[in-house]
Design a protein around this motif. Structure first.
Motif, PDB file in Angstrom:
ATOM      1  N   TRP A   1       0.831  -1.194   0.000  1.00  0.00           N
ATOM      2  CA  TRP A   1       0.000   0.000   0.000  1.00  0.00           C
ATOM      3  C   TRP A   1       0.867   1.245   0.000  1.00  0.00           C
ATOM      4  CZ3 TRP A   1      -2.095   2.822   4.684  1.00  0.00           C
ATOM      5  CH2 TRP A   1      -3.031   3.787   4.306  1.00  0.00           C
ATOM      6  N   ARG A   2       0.712   2.033  -1.024  1.00  0.00           N
ATOM      7  CA  ARG A   2       1.386   3.337  -1.122  1.00  0.00           C
ATOM      8  C   ARG A   2       0.279   4.380  -1.265  1.00  0.00           C
ATOM      9  NH1 ARG A   2       5.356   3.772  -5.443  1.00  0.00           N
ATOM     10  NH2 ARG A   2       5.870   5.667  -4.330  1.00  0.00           N
ATOM     11  N   PRO A   3      -0.184   4.946  -0.157  1.00  0.00           N
ATOM     12  CA  PRO A   3      -1.413   5.730  -0.135  1.00  0.00           C
ATOM     13  C   PRO A   3      -1.429   6.990  -1.007  1.00  0.00           C
ATOM     14  CG  PRO A   3      -0.304   5.866   1.983  1.00  0.00           C
ATOM     15  CD  PRO A   3       0.426   4.845   1.167  1.00  0.00           C
ATOM     16  N   PHE A   4      -0.295   7.588  -1.284  1.00  0.00           N
ATOM     17  CA  PHE A   4      -0.272   8.820  -2.082  1.00  0.00           C
ATOM     18  C   PHE A   4       0.795   8.757  -3.166  1.00  0.00           C
ATOM     19  CE2 PHE A   4      -2.321   9.875   1.889  1.00  0.00           C
ATOM     20  CZ  PHE A   4      -3.458  10.528   1.443  1.00  0.00           C
ATOM     21  N   GLN A   5       0.931   7.580  -3.776  1.00  0.00           N
ATOM     22  CA  GLN A   5       1.978   7.398  -4.778  1.00  0.00           C
ATOM     23  C   GLN A   5       1.785   8.283  -6.011  1.00  0.00           C
ATOM     24  OE1 GLN A   5       2.258   3.546  -6.649  1.00  0.00           O
ATOM     25  NE2 GLN A   5       0.056   3.204  -6.454  1.00  0.00           N
ATOM     26  N   TYR A   6       0.542   8.494  -6.437  1.00  0.00           N
ATOM     27  CA  TYR A   6       0.312   9.309  -7.628  1.00  0.00           C
ATOM     28  C   TYR A   6       0.427  10.795  -7.322  1.00  0.00           C
ATOM     29  CZ  TYR A   6      -0.982   4.845  -9.532  1.00  0.00           C
ATOM     30  OH  TYR A   6      -0.953   3.531  -9.911  1.00  0.00           O
ATOM     31  N   LEU A   7       0.067  11.190  -6.111  1.00  0.00           N
ATOM     32  CA  LEU A   7       0.269  12.586  -5.713  1.00  0.00           C
ATOM     33  C   LEU A   7       1.759  12.894  -5.691  1.00  0.00           C
ATOM     34  CD1 LEU A   7      -0.823  15.309  -4.790  1.00  0.00           C
ATOM     35  CD2 LEU A   7      -0.747  14.447  -2.436  1.00  0.00           C
ATOM     36  N   GLU A   8       2.534  11.990  -5.148  1.00  0.00           N
ATOM     37  CA  GLU A   8       3.989  12.168  -5.103  1.00  0.00           C
ATOM     38  C   GLU A   8       4.545  12.325  -6.514  1.00  0.00           C
ATOM     39  OE1 GLU A   8       7.765   9.495  -3.610  1.00  0.00           O
ATOM     40  OE2 GLU A   8       5.821   9.166  -2.662  1.00  0.00           O
ATOM     41  N   GLN A   9       4.127  11.449  -7.407  1.00  0.00           N
ATOM     42  CA  GLN A   9       4.564  11.472  -8.804  1.00  0.00           C
ATOM     43  C   GLN A   9       4.127  12.781  -9.486  1.00  0.00           C
ATOM     44  OE1 GLN A   9       3.062   8.046 -10.935  1.00  0.00           O
ATOM     45  NE2 GLN A   9       2.914   9.191 -12.823  1.00  0.00           N
ATOM     46  N   TYR A  10       2.877  13.166  -9.283  1.00  0.00           N
ATOM     47  CA  TYR A  10       2.328  14.357  -9.918  1.00  0.00           C
ATOM     48  C   TYR A  10       3.010  15.628  -9.398  1.00  0.00           C
ATOM     49  CZ  TYR A  10      -1.301  17.304 -12.007  1.00  0.00           C
ATOM     50  OH  TYR A  10      -1.985  18.235 -12.748  1.00  0.00           O
TER      51      TYR A  10
END
Length: 107
Positions: A66-75
């Motif tokens: 589980w990576r809860p904010f992986q896309y926010l980090e990427q974005y």
């Protein structure tokens, strides 16, 4: 070419501007729609009520997948923003804390 990263305070200042926040959040929602798993919510008559999205993982800190904010980090890397500060701004705007970014799209 190296990305320039802004200080957390600069992230807040920029995302506090409605036109910048709108562009940012629309792009972020699109990224989530493209990458999260989706399912249809039907009404009692079998008519599509809405689409919901989820990360496909149990929201538990002991879950190694589980990576809860992986896309926010990427974005945020793309925008040069501090992802933790961006998360704080989003939560402030929606009026609640998030456990996982999939909650933004009804997960």
């Amino acid at each position: 070419m190296r990305n320039t990263f802004k200080l957390p305070s600069q992230t807040y200042i920029e995302l506090d501007q409605p036109e910048i926040y709108k562009r940012f959040i629309e792009g972020y929602f699109q990224l989530l729609r493209e990458n999260l798993q989706s399912y249809k919510v039907m009404d009692e008559n079998g008519i599509l009520k809405e689409m919901r999205y989820y990360c496909g993982q149990e929201h538990n800190s002991r879950n190694p997948n589980w990576r809860p904010f992986q896309y926010l980090e990427q974005y945020c890397r793309k925008w040069g923003y501090d992802d933790m500060e961006a998360q704080d701004v989003i939560e402030e705007k929606i009026g609640r804390r998030l456990t996982c970014e999939c909650e933004l799209l009804g997960g």
